[in-house]
Enzyme design. Structure first.
Site, PDB file in Angstrom:
ATOM      1  N   GLU A  16      28.256  42.679  43.253  1.00 18.44           N
ATOM      2  CA  GLU A  16      29.207  42.556  44.361  1.00 18.44           C
ATOM      3  C   GLU A  16      28.531  42.850  45.696  1.00 18.44           C
ATOM      4  OE1 GLU A  16      33.618  44.379  45.560  1.00 18.44           O
ATOM      5  OE2 GLU A  16      32.260  45.530  44.278  1.00 18.44           O
ATOM      6  N   LYS A  21      39.262  38.535  46.072  1.00 17.07           N
ATOM      7  CA  LYS A  21      39.613  39.737  45.309  1.00 17.07           C
ATOM      8  C   LYS A  21      41.069  40.127  45.539  1.00 17.07           C
ATOM      9  CE  LYS A  21      37.640  44.392  44.559  1.00 17.07           C
ATOM     10  NZ  LYS A  21      36.511  45.249  44.983  1.00 17.07           N
ATOM     11  N   CYS A  34      34.940  43.543  40.753  1.00 19.73           N
ATOM     12  CA  CYS A  34      34.961  45.005  40.678  1.00 19.73           C
ATOM     13  C   CYS A  34      36.327  45.571  40.281  1.00 19.73           C
ATOM     14  CB  CYS A  34      34.440  45.604  41.979  1.00 19.73           C
ATOM     15  SG  CYS A  34      33.818  47.308  41.774  1.00 19.73           S
TER      16      CYS A  34
END
Length: 297
Positions: A46, A119, A156
């Site tokens: 990431e 995300k 993540c």
């Protein structure tokens, strides 16, 4: 588009410096090494273009963001993917007009950008102050048909939510990828979440019968009074959740695994996990607090 049923995937990890150009060069070198080891799909960590600036709330770091169409990391990895014939999910800090996202561009093996995932789950805690920088993504979960397989990508904090993995699996993803930046906790240096982190994703693999690939960073990064030592441990599971390969905690590394997508698909169909789902009974998942808004018996 037809794709090979047996492919090799790579999970990578590297340490990042404050120098953007150096990080991009390290990422390119890592991709080249992974491709040299036979990898068809290569996962970088990431926000590999910079150190993990989300440790602190500092408006200066918004200057790192670029629009996807003009982003140096996306452009460089697109050229590299085309040259090497590999698929690369590219994590980057995206600016879209006045809004900022933590995004991934999925680059196919011909260098085309197949689209973005932004995300959805944004953490907010000591050392992981992402809500200061990123708006929750508006793309929804996605699955992409690449030259080397149908893939889903979360980022993540997304990896801690079973809904993320299930949604992408339902959309046809054959492999799930999670670029990551996770390590020590500034408020409690003795806390080590690495086992919990890994087991959570092993559960996603087992529950959906699809392999999982996770790439974390290594090294210690310090911003002001906050310091995080990232614990690496990048890994690849098979479709029952067993870890096939795992990197160490401290050094840059590449781990690879060969996956037979056709055999996994056959087993997944025979097992009946998706056949026996009862979506009409899962309405509670559409609520925030488990309350369905009617009298419960």
């Amino acid at each position: 588009m037809k794709h090979a049923t047996e492919i090799t995937v790579a999970a990578t990890q590297m340490a990042c410096t404050p120098d953007r150009a150096e990080n991009l060069s390290r990422a390119e070198e890592t991709v080249r090494r992974a491709a040299g080891q036979g990898a068809d799909i290569i996962l970088l960590q990431e926000l590999f273009e910079s150190q993990y600036f989300c440790q602190v709330e500092d408006p200066r770091f918004f200057d790192l963001a670029r629009e996807a169409e003009n982003h140096p990391a996306v452009a460089r990895m697109s050229h590299l993917a085309r040259e090497l014939g590999v698929v690369i999910p590219v994590s980057f800090f995206e600016r879209r007009n006045q809004v900022f996202y933590n995004s991934v561009a999925v680059i196919d093996a011909d260098g085309r950008n197949l689209g973005l995932y932004r995300k959805i789950h944004i953490p907010d805690g000591p050392g992981y102050e992402e809500k200061f920088y990123f708006s929750p993504g508006d793309t929804g979960f996605r699955a992409w048909r690449t030259r080397h397989g149908v893939i889903g990508v979360g980022i993540c904090w997304d990896q801690w939510f079973p809904e993320t993995a299930r949604a992408m699996a339902l959309m046809g993803a054959e492999i799930l990828f999670f670029p990551t930046a996770i390590g020590s906790e500034p408020q409690d240096p003795e806390l080590d979440s690495s086992g919990h982190w890994r087991r959570c994703m092993q559960g996603h693999a087992a529950a959906n019968m699809v392999p999982v690939v996770a790439a974390n960073r290594v090294g210690t990064e310090t911003f002001d009074q906050s310091s995080i030592t990232f614990y690496g441990s990048s890994f690849i599971t098979e479709n029952h959740g067993e870890v096939l390969v795992q990197a160490g905690r401290t050094d840059p590394e590449i781990v690879t695994a060969r996956l037979d997508l056709a055999a996994m698909a056959e087993e997944r169909r025979a097992w009946g996990l998706f056949r026996d789902r009862r979506p009409s009974s899962y309405g509670v998942l559409m609520t925030k607090d488990g309350h369905l808004g009617k009298e419960e018996n």
